[in-house]
Design a protein around this motif. Structure first.
Motif, PDB file in Angstrom:
ATOM      1  N   PRO A   1      71.025   9.707  12.606  1.00  0.00           N
ATOM      2  CA  PRO A   1      71.261  10.644  13.245  1.00  0.00           C
ATOM      3  C   PRO A   1      73.476  10.734  13.786  1.00  0.00           C
ATOM      4  CG  PRO A   1      70.017   8.954  15.184  1.00  0.00           C
ATOM      5  CD  PRO A   1      69.509   8.413  14.094  1.00  0.00           C
ATOM      6  N   LEU A   2      73.630  11.341  14.167  1.00  0.00           N
ATOM      7  CA  LEU A   2      75.385  11.356  13.892  1.00  0.00           C
ATOM      8  C   LEU A   2      76.004  11.873  15.102  1.00  0.00           C
ATOM      9  CD1 LEU A   2      77.158  11.212  11.835  1.00  0.00           C
ATOM     10  CD2 LEU A   2      77.341  13.177  10.107  1.00  0.00           C
ATOM     11  N   GLN A   3      76.403  10.994  15.321  1.00  0.00           N
ATOM     12  CA  GLN A   3      77.437  11.897  16.798  1.00  0.00           C
ATOM     13  C   GLN A   3      78.472  12.824  16.477  1.00  0.00           C
ATOM     14  OE1 GLN A   3      77.055   8.823  18.714  1.00  0.00           O
ATOM     15  NE2 GLN A   3      74.977   9.666  18.470  1.00  0.00           N
TER      16      GLN A   3
ATOM     17  N   ALA B   1      82.828   9.005   9.215  1.00  0.00           N
ATOM     18  CA  ALA B   1      81.192   9.247   7.920  1.00  0.00           C
ATOM     19  C   ALA B   1      81.851  10.204   6.525  1.00  0.00           C
ATOM     20  CB  ALA B   1      80.196  10.161   8.721  1.00  0.00           C
ATOM     21  N   VAL B   2      82.336  10.917   6.619  1.00  0.00           N
ATOM     22  CA  VAL B   2      83.408  11.756   5.954  1.00  0.00           C
ATOM     23  C   VAL B   2      84.069  11.001   4.395  1.00  0.00           C
ATOM     24  CG1 VAL B   2      84.928  13.253   4.780  1.00  0.00           C
ATOM     25  CG2 VAL B   2      82.748  13.900   6.272  1.00  0.00           C
TER      26      VAL B   2
ATOM     27  N   THR C   1      71.893  13.688   7.151  1.00  0.00           N
ATOM     28  CA  THR C   1      70.863  14.158   8.524  1.00  0.00           C
ATOM     29  C   THR C   1      71.628  15.546   8.995  1.00  0.00           C
ATOM     30  OG1 THR C   1      72.763  11.464   9.124  1.00  0.00           O
ATOM     31  CG2 THR C   1      70.317  12.178   9.332  1.00  0.00           C
ATOM     32  N   LEU C   2      71.837  15.778   8.571  1.00  0.00           N
ATOM     33  CA  LEU C   2      72.847  17.231   9.770  1.00  0.00           C
ATOM     34  C   LEU C   2      71.588  17.870  10.153  1.00  0.00           C
ATOM     35  CD1 LEU C   2      74.885  19.815   6.529  1.00  0.00           C
ATOM     36  CD2 LEU C   2      75.759  17.778   7.997  1.00  0.00           C
TER      37      LEU C   2
ATOM     38  N   LYS D   1      73.737   3.602  10.503  1.00  0.00           N
ATOM     39  CA  LYS D   1      74.033   3.554  11.797  1.00  0.00           C
ATOM     40  C   LYS D   1      75.721   4.185  10.810  1.00  0.00           C
ATOM     41  CE  LYS D   1      72.068   2.321  15.438  1.00  0.00           C
ATOM     42  NZ  LYS D   1      71.619   1.243  16.469  1.00  0.00           N
ATOM     43  N   VAL D   2      77.321   4.248  11.432  1.00  0.00           N
ATOM     44  CA  VAL D   2      78.266   4.803  10.974  1.00  0.00           C
ATOM     45  C   VAL D   2      78.709   2.883  11.005  1.00  0.00           C
ATOM     46  CG1 VAL D   2      80.900   5.983  10.674  1.00  0.00           C
ATOM     47  CG2 VAL D   2      78.763   7.066  10.754  1.00  0.00           C
TER      48      VAL D   2
END
Ligand SMILES: *Cc1c(COP(=O)(O)O)cnc(C)c1O
Length: 198
Positions: free
Chosen positions: A54-56, A63-64, A72-73, A29-30
């Motif tokens: 997973p990424l929103q 994230a970057v 997780t793209l 989680k970010v």
């Protein structure tokens, strides 16, 4: 490459791993990673953070800014969001000297509840990521719970070879030996390293 999957692990556990020499960590989680890692990174400048959950798209900038590798793209919208942030230099503003490396997560078991692109949709995402000039390195998978993981690892290796991708992130506490036999370059190990999650 051994990645410590450190979700839910508190700082003393992370410090013990750092003192033992571990430098690659995976977070799911970010927000949790933003809480745990900036102060440790100030002390251990050579540590590397991998996003393995997973990424929103509304977390793309964070994230970057934080992660060295985003594993997780899995859909066009996320690739667009990442490409925008990389192009805007969000990573540079955050003090990093390179944008993240990227992996595409493949849902090798085609499970409806699991993230990842189905194998049939992979080629389109690879093309999109390359056209967007993301630093695309490889593929990641989490095989279905309870299944023999070997066919899933073999499928991931075959798909990576077909697309000229060299990083294979596969294998967790219960199956990293099988993953390594089938070509894993990165294993993500949590409980076998840190003990039970809290
Ligand atoms: C938690 C997690 C792991 C590590 O799982 P363990 O079974 O504790 O080794 C690896 N990969 C992902 C994506 C995870 O969420």
């Amino acid at each position: 490459m051994l990645i410590g999957a450190s979700k839910s692990q508190p700082e003393p556990v992370l410090r013990a791993a750092l003192d033992a020499g571990l430098r690659h960590f995976g977070e799911n989680k970010v927000q949790e990673a933003q809480r745990k890692w900036p102060s440790l990174r100030a002390e251990y400048s050579d540590l590397a953070l991998h996003l393995i959950g997973p990424l929103q798209s509304n977390k793309a900038a964070d994230a970057v800014a934080l992660f060295d590798v985003v594993q997780t793209l899995d859909r066009p919208k996320i690739i667009d969001a990442m490409a925008n942030e990389v192009a805007r230099g969000t990573w540079r503003a955050a003090g990093k000297d390179a944008p993240p490396a990227f992996l595409i997560q493949v849902n090798t078991g085609e499970e409806s509840q699991k993230s990842g692109v189905a194998p049939g949709g992979l080629a389109a995402l690879v093309n999109q990521a390359r056209e967007a000039r993301l630093d695309l390195r490889g593929l990641m998978c989490v095989p279905p719970a309870g299944a023999n993981p070997a066919p899933h690892f073999a499928l991931l290796a075959k798909l990576a070879a077909e697309h000229g991708l060299s990083w294979l992130s596969m294998g967790m506490s219960g199956d990293f030996e099988a993953a390594i036999r089938l070509g894993a370059t990165h294993v993500r190990v949590g409980t076998a390293l840190f003990g039970k999650r809290i």
